[in-house]
Design a protein around this motif. Structure first.
Motif, PDB file in Angstrom:
ATOM      1  N   VAL A   1      -3.765  -2.488  -4.199  1.00 43.35           N
ATOM      2  CA  VAL A   1      -3.369  -1.131  -3.818  1.00 43.35           C
ATOM      3  C   VAL A   1      -3.036  -1.063  -2.327  1.00 43.35           C
ATOM      4  N   ALA A   2      -3.822  -1.747  -1.500  1.00 43.30           N
ATOM      5  CA  ALA A   2      -3.577  -1.719  -0.060  1.00 43.30           C
ATOM      6  C   ALA A   2      -2.353  -2.532   0.331  1.00 43.30           C
ATOM      7  N   SER A   3      -2.004  -3.552  -0.453  1.00 45.87           N
ATOM      8  CA  SER A   3      -0.862  -4.412  -0.122  1.00 45.87           C
ATOM      9  C   SER A   3       0.456  -3.852  -0.636  1.00 45.87           C
ATOM     10  N   VAL A   4       0.424  -3.232  -1.813  1.00 48.65           N
ATOM     11  CA  VAL A   4       1.645  -2.734  -2.447  1.00 48.65           C
ATOM     12  C   VAL A   4       1.769  -1.248  -2.174  1.00 48.65           C
ATOM     13  N   THR A   5       2.520  -0.912  -1.138  1.00 45.67           N
ATOM     14  CA  THR A   5       2.669   0.478  -0.740  1.00 45.67           C
ATOM     15  C   THR A   5       3.456   1.278  -1.768  1.00 45.67           C
ATOM     16  N   ASP A   6       4.534   0.691  -2.285  1.00 47.18           N
ATOM     17  CA  ASP A   6       5.414   1.398  -3.214  1.00 47.18           C
ATOM     18  C   ASP A   6       5.733   0.495  -4.405  1.00 47.18           C
ATOM     19  N   PRO A   7       5.022   0.639  -5.538  1.00 46.92           N
ATOM     20  CA  PRO A   7       5.281  -0.230  -6.694  1.00 46.92           C
ATOM     21  C   PRO A   7       6.666  -0.033  -7.305  1.00 46.92           C
ATOM     22  N   SER A   8       7.293   1.113  -7.036  1.00 45.91           N
ATOM     23  CA  SER A   8       8.621   1.373  -7.612  1.00 45.91           C
ATOM     24  C   SER A   8       9.706   0.498  -6.986  1.00 45.91           C
ATOM     25  N   MET A   9       9.384  -0.185  -5.882  1.00 41.53           N
ATOM     26  CA  MET A   9      10.372  -1.080  -5.268  1.00 41.53           C
ATOM     27  C   MET A   9      10.619  -2.319  -6.127  1.00 41.53           C
ATOM     28  N   PHE A  10       9.717  -2.571  -7.091  1.00 37.47           N
ATOM     29  CA  PHE A  10       9.884  -3.685  -8.014  1.00 37.47           C
ATOM     30  C   PHE A  10      10.525  -3.166  -9.291  1.00 37.47           C
ATOM     31  N   GLY A  11      11.584  -3.843  -9.730  1.00 37.71           N
ATOM     32  CA  GLY A  11      12.313  -3.385 -10.899  1.00 37.71           C
ATOM     33  C   GLY A  11      11.606  -3.675 -12.205  1.00 37.71           C
ATOM     34  N   SER A  12      10.675  -4.613 -12.209  1.00 38.30           N
ATOM     35  CA  SER A  12       9.987  -4.997 -13.435  1.00 38.30           C
ATOM     36  C   SER A  12       8.669  -5.671 -13.091  1.00 38.30           C
ATOM     37  N   GLY A  13       7.876  -5.912 -14.143  1.00 42.39           N
ATOM     38  CA  GLY A  13       6.627  -6.620 -13.937  1.00 42.39           C
ATOM     39  C   GLY A  13       6.843  -8.053 -13.490  1.00 42.39           C
ATOM     40  N   ARG A  14       7.968  -8.657 -13.925  1.00 33.38           N
ATOM     41  CA  ARG A  14       8.244 -10.025 -13.514  1.00 33.38           C
ATOM     42  C   ARG A  14       8.491 -10.095 -12.008  1.00 33.38           C
ATOM     43  N   GLU A  15       9.212  -9.122 -11.464  1.00 33.79           N
ATOM     44  CA  GLU A  15       9.430  -9.093 -10.016  1.00 33.79           C
ATOM     45  C   GLU A  15       8.106  -8.954  -9.279  1.00 33.79           C
ATOM     46  N   PHE A  16       7.208  -8.159  -9.855  1.00 39.36           N
ATOM     47  CA  PHE A  16       5.900  -7.966  -9.238  1.00 39.36           C
ATOM     48  C   PHE A  16       5.114  -9.279  -9.241  1.00 39.36           C
ATOM     49  N   ALA A  17       5.154 -10.000 -10.366  1.00 45.64           N
ATOM     50  CA  ALA A  17       4.477 -11.302 -10.442  1.00 45.64           C
ATOM     51  C   ALA A  17       5.112 -12.300  -9.478  1.00 45.64           C
ATOM     52  N   ALA A  18       6.447 -12.219  -9.344  1.00 45.82           N
ATOM     53  CA  ALA A  18       7.143 -13.112  -8.411  1.00 45.82           C
ATOM     54  C   ALA A  18       6.747 -12.817  -6.971  1.00 45.82           C
ATOM     55  N   PHE A  19       6.438 -11.557  -6.680  1.00 40.06           N
ATOM     56  CA  PHE A  19       6.018 -11.151  -5.336  1.00 40.06           C
ATOM     57  C   PHE A  19       4.751 -11.890  -4.908  1.00 40.06           C
ATOM     58  N   PHE A  20       3.921 -12.259  -5.883  1.00 35.52           N
ATOM     59  CA  PHE A  20       2.689 -12.993  -5.602  1.00 35.52           C
ATOM     60  C   PHE A  20       2.820 -14.478  -5.886  1.00 35.52           C
TER      61      PHE A  20
ATOM     62  N   ALA B   1      -0.609  -4.920 -14.212  1.00 29.87           N
ATOM     63  CA  ALA B   1      -0.956  -4.141 -13.024  1.00 29.87           C
ATOM     64  C   ALA B   1       0.250  -3.352 -12.522  1.00 29.87           C
ATOM     65  N   TRP B   2       1.442  -3.960 -12.559  1.00 32.10           N
ATOM     66  CA  TRP B   2       2.648  -3.243 -12.131  1.00 32.10           C
ATOM     67  C   TRP B   2       2.892  -2.034 -13.030  1.00 32.10           C
ATOM     68  N   ALA B   3       2.762  -2.208 -14.344  1.00 38.69           N
ATOM     69  CA  ALA B   3       2.993  -1.105 -15.271  1.00 38.69           C
ATOM     70  C   ALA B   3       2.009   0.041 -15.011  1.00 38.69           C
ATOM     71  N   VAL B   4       0.757  -0.314 -14.745  1.00 40.81           N
ATOM     72  CA  VAL B   4      -0.256   0.706 -14.471  1.00 40.81           C
ATOM     73  C   VAL B   4       0.060   1.477 -13.194  1.00 40.81           C
ATOM     74  N   LEU B   5       0.515   0.755 -12.148  1.00 44.66           N
ATOM     75  CA  LEU B   5       0.812   1.405 -10.874  1.00 44.66           C
ATOM     76  C   LEU B   5       2.133   2.179 -10.904  1.00 44.66           C
ATOM     77  N   ALA B   6       3.196   1.525 -11.379  1.00 43.59           N
ATOM     78  CA  ALA B   6       4.535   2.118 -11.313  1.00 43.59           C
ATOM     79  C   ALA B   6       4.695   3.303 -12.256  1.00 43.59           C
ATOM     80  N   ARG B   7       4.050   3.247 -13.419  1.00 44.28           N
ATOM     81  CA  ARG B   7       4.208   4.314 -14.414  1.00 44.28           C
ATOM     82  C   ARG B   7       3.064   5.309 -14.409  1.00 44.28           C
ATOM     83  N   GLY B   8       2.074   5.070 -13.582  1.00 46.10           N
ATOM     84  CA  GLY B   8       0.936   5.976 -13.536  1.00 46.10           C
ATOM     85  C   GLY B   8       0.125   5.968 -14.811  1.00 46.10           C
ATOM     86  N   GLU B   9       0.130   4.837 -15.518  1.00 45.14           N
ATOM     87  CA  GLU B   9      -0.544   4.752 -16.808  1.00 45.14           C
ATOM     88  C   GLU B   9      -1.993   4.303 -16.651  1.00 45.14           C
TER      89      GLU B   9
END
Length: 354
Positions: free
Chosen positions: A236-255, A331-339
């Motif tokens: 949460v502290a590292s990812v300021t804006d999860p919407s900057m990632f187009g998909s969960g794969r991009e989010f995984a690639a970020f790490f 984790a991306w889906a939970v953050l980006a979609r508010g789920e």
């Protein structure tokens, strides 16, 4: 801004950050160079206040988030660029002037990806993690030293932090004849230092847990198997804006949890994971995935079928990294979609994937 001032035509600026002297490269709306100069650290804000509102690009390196916040308060549009993305725009020789010009060029590219500016609170939370990680490393070094020194006297304990108490008891027991008194006196400071670090780390754990409980996004992330309060707060502290990632794969690639590609001529060649991005969070995700897999062997994981099927075909560590990738996508889906994470849905999807 008076049109006759020397800075009136500035539209885009690249700043190469340093400890004392910053290099500035500025262009107008047509891309023509209008300014090249060095600015001392204490003069940066005064210099920026004389400029019309413009785009300012900087590499996302040490002190960048601080300067981004300060320059944004003056009305500028500040963009932070990953240093690896700037490298391609450096012409020939590398120096501060060339770096500033490359940053100025890179910030205007339409396909460029930027690093969101972190708030002071987010950087404070990450500082809790960094200092805690440093103290854990120091404690591990002391434990290893204690084990090594006692082994010289035939005193050996099973692996694992929980067995260190056995070694500490040997050092504390003056009646234990296996350890000479001169050796006991030498090891006692190591034990005291280790115990002090234990108290300090416990204090950091409590502060991280308190912030986790106060943050709604962090609490939602902690519901995912393999993610606890430490991992959740770090993400949460590292990812300021999860919407900057187009998909969960991009989010995984970020790490750095996706395969490294070396493809050419239409032929895909995938190797080991790229290991790019945040090494600390990648480590936390893999450690969490390892714990989930050990639970899966006991039948305690909601994605048991997927994990067990993969374990039959792949080595344990490979499956752990694959599960860390899967965890990052959830984790991306939970953050980006508010789920909110739903174990039944994730388990059904995992079964279908297997």
């Amino acid at each position: 801004m008076d049109k006759n001032t020397p800075y009136a035509s500035v539209a885009t600026i690249g700043i190469d950050l340093a400890k004392k002297v910053f290099q500035v490269h500025a262009v107008d709306v047509c891309g023509q160079v209008v300014l090249r100069r060095t600015v001392k650290r204490r003069e940066v804000l005064t210099f920026a206040a004389q400029l019309p509102p413009c785009v300012i690009g900087m590499e996302a390196c040490a002190t960048a988030h601080h300067w981004a916040r300060e320059l944004a308060r003056l009305g500028h549009d500040v963009k932070l660029i990953p240093p690896a993305y700037v490298k391609a725009y450096v012409r020939r020789q590398k120096n501060d002037m060339a770096d500033a010009a490359a940053i100025c060029e890179a910030v205007t590219r339409p396909a460029m990806r930027f690093v969101p500016v972190k708030s002071a609170e987010q950087q404070g939370v990450l500082l809790l993690h960094r200092v805690r990680e440093l103290l854990v490393g120091q404690r591990t070094a002391l434990i290893n030293a204690l084990r090594g020194h006692l082994a010289e006297f035939g005193v050996v304990a099973p692996q694992g932090k929980r067995h260190v108490a056995e070694l500490v008891a040997v050092v504390a027991d003056a009646a234990d004849g296996r350890l000479p008194e001169i050796a006991r006196g030498a090891l006692a400071p190591l034990v005291r230092q280790m115990q002090r670090l234990d108290r300090e780390i416990d204090g950091f754990d409590k502060r991280i847990l308190a912030w986790h409980r106060a943050d709604e996004s962090s609490r939602r992330l902690a519901a995912i198997p393999g993610i606890g309060p430490v991992t959740a707060t770090a993400i949460v502290a590292s990812v300021t804006d999860p919407s900057m990632f187009g998909s969960g794969r991009e989010f995984a690639a970020f790490f750095g949890l996706v395969p490294r590609q070396s493809s050419s001529g239409g032929k895909e060649r995938l190797g080991r994971i790229s290991k790019m991005g945040d090494r600390y969070i990648r480590k936390l995700l893999v450690v969490g995935a390892t714990a989930v897999l050990r639970n899966a062997k006991k039948g305690g994981s909601p994605s048991k079928a997927w994990a067990e099927a993969l374990l039959q075909r792949k080595p344990f560590k490979v499956v752990a990294v694959a599960l860390a990738n899967k965890t990052a996508r959830i984790a991306w889906a939970v953050l980006a979609r508010g789920e909110i994470y739903q174990a039944d849905k994730a388990g059904a999807a995992a079964t279908a994937a297997a």
